[in-house]
Design a protein around this motif. Structure first.
Motif, PDB file in Angstrom:
ATOM      1  N   SER A  37      25.949 -40.578  68.538  1.00  0.00           N
ATOM      2  CA  SER A  37      25.889 -40.697  67.161  1.00  0.00           C
ATOM      3  C   SER A  37      25.032 -39.971  66.646  1.00  0.00           C
ATOM      4  N   GLY A  38      23.900 -39.574  67.315  1.00  0.00           N
ATOM      5  CA  GLY A  38      22.634 -39.264  66.602  1.00  0.00           C
ATOM      6  C   GLY A  38      21.560 -40.067  66.446  1.00  0.00           C
ATOM      7  N   VAL A  39      21.698 -41.514  66.336  1.00  0.00           N
ATOM      8  CA  VAL A  39      20.964 -42.418  66.226  1.00  0.00           C
ATOM      9  C   VAL A  39      19.509 -42.371  66.956  1.00  0.00           C
ATOM     10  N   GLY A  40      20.298 -42.327  68.400  1.00  0.00           N
ATOM     11  CA  GLY A  40      19.215 -42.520  69.553  1.00  0.00           C
ATOM     12  C   GLY A  40      18.140 -41.225  69.528  1.00  0.00           C
ATOM     13  N   PHE A  41      18.864 -39.977  69.568  1.00  0.00           N
ATOM     14  CA  PHE A  41      18.333 -38.693  69.432  1.00  0.00           C
ATOM     15  C   PHE A  41      17.093 -38.637  68.075  1.00  0.00           C
ATOM     16  N   GLY A  42      17.716 -39.025  67.058  1.00  0.00           N
ATOM     17  CA  GLY A  42      16.790 -39.299  65.619  1.00  0.00           C
ATOM     18  C   GLY A  42      15.533 -39.666  66.055  1.00  0.00           C
ATOM     19  N   ILE A  43      15.802 -41.211  66.638  1.00  0.00           N
ATOM     20  CA  ILE A  43      14.626 -42.163  66.994  1.00  0.00           C
ATOM     21  C   ILE A  43      13.678 -41.446  67.720  1.00  0.00           C
ATOM     22  N   MET A  44      14.285 -40.677  68.877  1.00  0.00           N
ATOM     23  CA  MET A  44      13.483 -40.180  69.861  1.00  0.00           C
ATOM     24  C   MET A  44      12.483 -39.028  69.295  1.00  0.00           C
ATOM     25  N   LEU A  45      13.191 -38.171  68.583  1.00  0.00           N
ATOM     26  CA  LEU A  45      12.207 -37.005  67.846  1.00  0.00           C
ATOM     27  C   LEU A  45      11.256 -37.743  66.806  1.00  0.00           C
ATOM     28  N   SER A  46      11.687 -38.785  66.005  1.00  0.00           N
ATOM     29  CA  SER A  46      10.888 -39.195  65.145  1.00  0.00           C
ATOM     30  C   SER A  46       9.816 -39.907  65.797  1.00  0.00           C
ATOM     31  N   TYR A  47       9.995 -40.532  66.903  1.00  0.00           N
ATOM     32  CA  TYR A  47       8.765 -41.276  67.555  1.00  0.00           C
ATOM     33  C   TYR A  47       7.622 -40.228  67.907  1.00  0.00           C
ATOM     34  N   ILE A  48       8.109 -38.948  68.577  1.00  0.00           N
ATOM     35  CA  ILE A  48       7.287 -37.997  68.938  1.00  0.00           C
ATOM     36  C   ILE A  48       6.499 -37.355  67.765  1.00  0.00           C
ATOM     37  N   GLY A  49       7.262 -37.185  66.460  1.00  0.00           N
ATOM     38  CA  GLY A  49       6.766 -36.641  65.167  1.00  0.00           C
ATOM     39  C   GLY A  49       5.802 -37.669  64.743  1.00  0.00           C
ATOM     40  N   LEU A  50       5.905 -38.968  64.832  1.00  0.00           N
ATOM     41  CA  LEU A  50       4.874 -39.877  64.600  1.00  0.00           C
ATOM     42  C   LEU A  50       3.704 -39.842  65.145  1.00  0.00           C
ATOM     43  N   LEU A  51       3.773 -39.699  66.599  1.00  0.00           N
ATOM     44  CA  LEU A  51       2.618 -39.472  67.229  1.00  0.00           C
ATOM     45  C   LEU A  51       1.829 -38.204  66.933  1.00  0.00           C
ATOM     46  N   ALA A  52       2.586 -37.279  66.456  1.00  0.00           N
ATOM     47  CA  ALA A  52       1.874 -35.944  66.370  1.00  0.00           C
ATOM     48  C   ALA A  52       1.268 -35.912  64.852  1.00  0.00           C
ATOM     49  N   PHE A  53       1.903 -36.973  64.021  1.00  0.00           N
ATOM     50  CA  PHE A  53       1.219 -37.221  62.514  1.00  0.00           C
ATOM     51  C   PHE A  53      -0.027 -37.821  62.783  1.00  0.00           C
ATOM     52  N   VAL A  54       0.075 -38.917  63.600  1.00  0.00           N
ATOM     53  CA  VAL A  54      -1.069 -39.692  63.927  1.00  0.00           C
ATOM     54  C   VAL A  54      -2.142 -38.947  64.285  1.00  0.00           C
ATOM     55  N   CYS A  55      -1.898 -38.049  65.440  1.00  0.00           N
ATOM     56  CA  CYS A  55      -2.885 -37.057  65.980  1.00  0.00           C
ATOM     57  C   CYS A  55      -3.593 -36.128  64.733  1.00  0.00           C
ATOM     58  N   PHE A  56      -2.743 -35.582  63.781  1.00  0.00           N
ATOM     59  CA  PHE A  56      -3.074 -34.824  62.747  1.00  0.00           C
ATOM     60  C   PHE A  56      -4.046 -35.560  61.843  1.00  0.00           C
ATOM     61  N   LEU A  57      -3.882 -36.782  61.675  1.00  0.00           N
ATOM     62  CA  LEU A  57      -4.687 -37.678  60.652  1.00  0.00           C
ATOM     63  C   LEU A  57      -5.746 -37.791  61.344  1.00  0.00           C
TER      64      LEU A  57
END
Length: 814
Positions: free
Chosen positions: A645-665
């Motif tokens: 359905s894309g939900v799990g795929f979206g959560i997986m990518l969003s989680y990595i993106g969140l970590l990357a954003f925290v690293c950036f900050l």
């Protein structure tokens, strides 16, 4: 000419009567005849019928069947219209079944109705058999688009209606129906002939059925020759054997002619009779006299014409119509009535007289039975009522031919086949889409999933299950399996970059291992670098799984490998960013609280485990699977992974993106670290690359359904290369290309000291327990006059007098 034909048919009757009388077929009985000319006019035919039926010059209604009239049977007129008129008189005006008319050529089907025409008999079939044969003939040659021209008499109208019914059954369509006046003296004849000729010339129908008499047909052919119009002509029995038409000058220019007629046969002795034409013994035949005068008599017009020919070339002499039928012997014989030639035998097809012979013999056989004749005499009553002659016919009202056949068409000579259709044949791969006229159609290509493998199909066939066809196909085939294969150009490019990436990681690993004790490696993260390299290897490996034919296990493995591998890599970067953030967090209270969270192994384990749980729940509840994409316009079936359905795929990518954003900050907060050993800039840039790539990836991934594998593989490669170029290659450059003194511990201390001085009241000293500089961070906080040095992690504490400084001293004087 028409008159020659009528004369010969009349002579065939008289010749047959003479043959019967001379043969002794009716011993002691002689047949007589009375011949009257109807002039091909119904009114005249009625007058003739009244004359034949009159007694002592008068015609009275016969109410008694026993009345004896001189005329026992009538051999009727040549044309159906006249026969219908006479038959009505004989069957309605008189008491029914008193007198009978026998026709030898009237084929109108209406005359088969014994209720309306009880006194009519004929020796030929009705038009229903002829029109059925014509329709079948057209169908056999696939002529399904024809024109019809018919006469306005009963024969033409009846034959037309019969043909229309038969044509509909044979799937032959009529392009036009044009009616013509039957009589040439009609004032509308010539304009009508031009109008009909124009229709024939302009119509796309190349086959024309003419249900007309030979005189009207001749006029039409003359008009066709003027316009050089060639068609295929179908002749009805009324003119199919007309010798005058066959001998027309230029007749070959009008096209092919196919004629229909009834069975004919020989009339023994008739040809010799015509060549020695004389009335029988004791007979008076004014028709023969008139013919011989017309043929052999010398006239002033003929004398003038002969004189003109004798003195001038023939081209200068005009031949008067009155001498058209003159014999070359005219004016050279003493008695025209004694002259003979072969004109009649050459101008008319003599077998057409078979019907007249058959009719006379039918009457003779009926009389032989009625008069009880034997070989020597006929003892029966000779003065019998005329209705008894009915014994000469069968109940169907027409003579049965010996063999009517099975309806098949037989040609005595080879016939060329012509295709004359409203629409041309539809080849395989198309079907006939009928227009508003049933025989006219457009050849329409079969739609996808259907096919036609023969010509002129009414509808396309549906492909069997698991097979498909493109538009306009002649067969169905199995779909070709397609996917993002190894041999595709773009896949080769991706694999090339995968190989280069792995090679770069190998080179970096060798360089880092060789310089593992250098400050550069320690500042870059030390052992964390090797974990990042391993994570990137896993990430590159997942790219390989995006190529080739997918399976359920491959679909699951490639996303899991990428998710866990890149999460592990970003977690290590997060540790580095957090370390730098703590080192330059000069609020000691916050620093002391946050430094308790600085547990690198625990941080990496926790964040990676969280991603593992996300992937596990995704695989369990909404697992990726293989999907097939088929297109109506393609013969291929495309295999690719569907991420659920894309939900799990979206959560997986969003989680990595969140970590990357925290690293950036975190890196952005510590961006003022001394440049030479500054990691924050590389962290910021690598995370920006990752975030930019995946933000662009989402709309492309959503819109490009069949390119999803290539798009995600490209995004993974760009993200992985961003980390290599930002985190490893600059360090390799420093290790391999910079002078040793520039990256020595002493140089590192000097940079820290200068940074502490220029900061005024805060500084950071990176110290290690081995060299005073390594992986332990020491935070120097300047307060009032002195710099207090404290450690974070496993560092050491020291008070460096060289770092003592007055707060009021200006930086420029240091």
């Amino acid at each position: 000419s028409r008159y020659s034909g009528i004369l010969i048919m009349m002579l065939a009757v008289t010749h047959t009567i003479d043959m019967i009388n001379d043969s002794g077929f009716l011993p002691g009985v002689r047949l007589g005849y009375l011949i009257c000319d109807t002039c091909s006019n119904p009114i005249k035919a009625l007058q003739v019928a009244e004359h034949l039926l009159s007694t002592n010059g008068t015609l009275e209604v016969q109410c008694d069947h026993t009345e004896r009239t001189p005329v026992k049977a009538v051999i009727g007129s040549r044309y159906s219209e006249l026969s219908i008129t006479v038959a009505r008189l004989l069957g309605r005006f008189m008491v029914p079944q008193v007198h009978y008319e026998i026709s030898t050529s009237a084929s109108a089907d209406i005359l088969s109705d014994k209720v309306r025409f009880p006194s009519f008999l004929r020796t030929i079939p009705g038009d229903v058999h002829q029109t059925r044969a014509i329709a079948k003939f057209m169908s056999s040659f696939r002529w399904d688009w024809v024109g019809v021209v018919y006469g306005d008499d009963d024969y033409g109208k009846s034959a037309l209606q019969s043909f229309l019914l038969d044509a509909r059954e044979a799937k032959v369509c009529v392009a036009y129906q044009k009616v013509m006046p039957t009589y040439l003296n009609n004032e509308n004849t010539n304009p009508r002939i031009k109008e009909v000729a124009k229709t024939i010339h302009s119509s796309t129908a190349q086959v024309v059925l003419l249900i007309l008499n030979e005189q009207v047909v001749r006029k039409i052919f003359e008009e066709m020759m003027k316009t050089n119009t060639s068609r295929i002509w179908i002749a009805s029995d009324a003119w199919s054997l007309a010798q005058s038409l066959a001998s027309m000058p230029g007749i070959n220019r009008v096209g092919e002619i196919f004629g229909f007629s009834f069975i004919t046969g020989q009339n023994p002795g008739f040809s010799e009779f015509l060549q020695n034409l004389q009335p029988g013994p004791g007979a008076v035949n004014h028709f023969i006299e008139e013919y011989k005068n017309l043929r052999f008599e010398c006239t002033p017009e003929l004398l003038q014409y002969n004189e003109c020919i004798a003195n001038n070339p023939p081209s200068l002499c005009t031949r008067p119509p009155s001498i058209t039928f003159k014999s070359p012997l005219a004016c050279s014989i003493p008695d025209p009535q004694q002259a003979n030639d072969d004109f009649l035998t050459q101008s008319v097809y003599l077998n057409v007289t078979y019907g007249e012979r058959l009719a006379v013999w039918a009457i003779a056989h009926s009389l032989r039975n009625l008069l009880q004749c034997n070989g020597t005499h006929c003892p029966g009553e000779k003065n019998f009522p005329s209705w008894k002659v009915i014994t000469l016919i069968n109940p169907d009202g027409m003579w049965k031919l010996q063999n009517e056949g099975d309806g098949s068409l037989i040609f005595e000579e080879p016939v060329r086949v012509f295709i004359k259709k409203c629409s041309q044949s539809c080849p395989p791969g198309t079907f006939k889409k009928v227009s508003n006229i049933s025989c006219c159609y457009n050849c329409t290509r079969c739609e996808e999933g259907t096919y036609s493998d023969v010509s002129d199909m009414q509808n396309c066939l549906i492909c069997p299950k698991d097979m498909w066809s493109l538009k306009g196909s002649v067969q169905c085939s199995l779909r070709t399996e397609t996917f993002f294969g190894w041999n595709e150009p773009y896949a080769i490019v991706l694999l090339t970059f995968v190989g280069l990436g792995l090679l770069l990681l190998l080179i970096v690993f060798v360089v880092f291992m060789a310089s593992r004790h250098s400050p550069v490696v320690k500042v870059a993260g030390g052992k964390l670098c090797y974990i990042m390299m391993a994570a990137l290897v896993v990430s590159f490996g997942s790219v390989v799984l995006f190529m080739g034919k997918p399976s359920v296990h491959i679909c699951r493995a490639r996303q899991t490998m990428y998710g866990l591998g890149f999460t592990l890599c970003v977690s290590c970067i997060l540790v580095k960013a957090f370390r730098t953030f703590l080192a330059f967090l000069f609020n000691l209270y916050k620093q002391q609280k946050l430094k308790k969270l600085y547990k690198p192994i625990a941080i990496i384990a926790v964040f990676t485990t969280a991603e593992s749980l996300i992937c596990t729940f995704w695989l369990v509840f909404d697992s990726p699977k293989v999907e097939t994409i088929t297109s109506n316009q393609s013969m291929s079936i495309f295999f690719q992974c569907n991420e659920g359905s894309g939900v799990g795929f979206g959560i997986m990518l969003s989680y990595i993106g969140l970590l990357a954003f925290v690293c950036f900050l975190l890196a952005f907060k510590g961006r003022k670290v001394p440049h030479r050993f500054n990691e924050t800039g590389y962290i910021i840039f690598s995370m920006l690359i990752y975030l930019f790539v995946w933000v662009c990836f989402i709309p492309i991934y959503v819109t490009k359904s069949q390119q999803r594998s290539a798009v995600q593989a490209s995004a993974i490669l760009v993200s992985s290369y961003g980390i290599i170029f930002c985190h490893f290659l600059p360090k390799c450059y420093m290790i391999l290309c910079k002078k040793k003194k520039d990256i020595s511990p002493e140089a590192y201390r000097e940079k820290i000291r200068i940074f502490a001085i220029t900061s005024g009241n805060q500084a950071l000293c990176h110290l290690s327990k081995d060299s005073g500089i390594g992986d332990m961070e020491t935070v120097a906080t300047a307060s009032s006059m002195n710099i207090e040095v404290s450690t974070v992690g496993r560092g050491i504490s020291l008070n460096d007098p060289s770092l003592s400084l007055r707060k009021r001293v200006r930086r420029s004087s240091i």
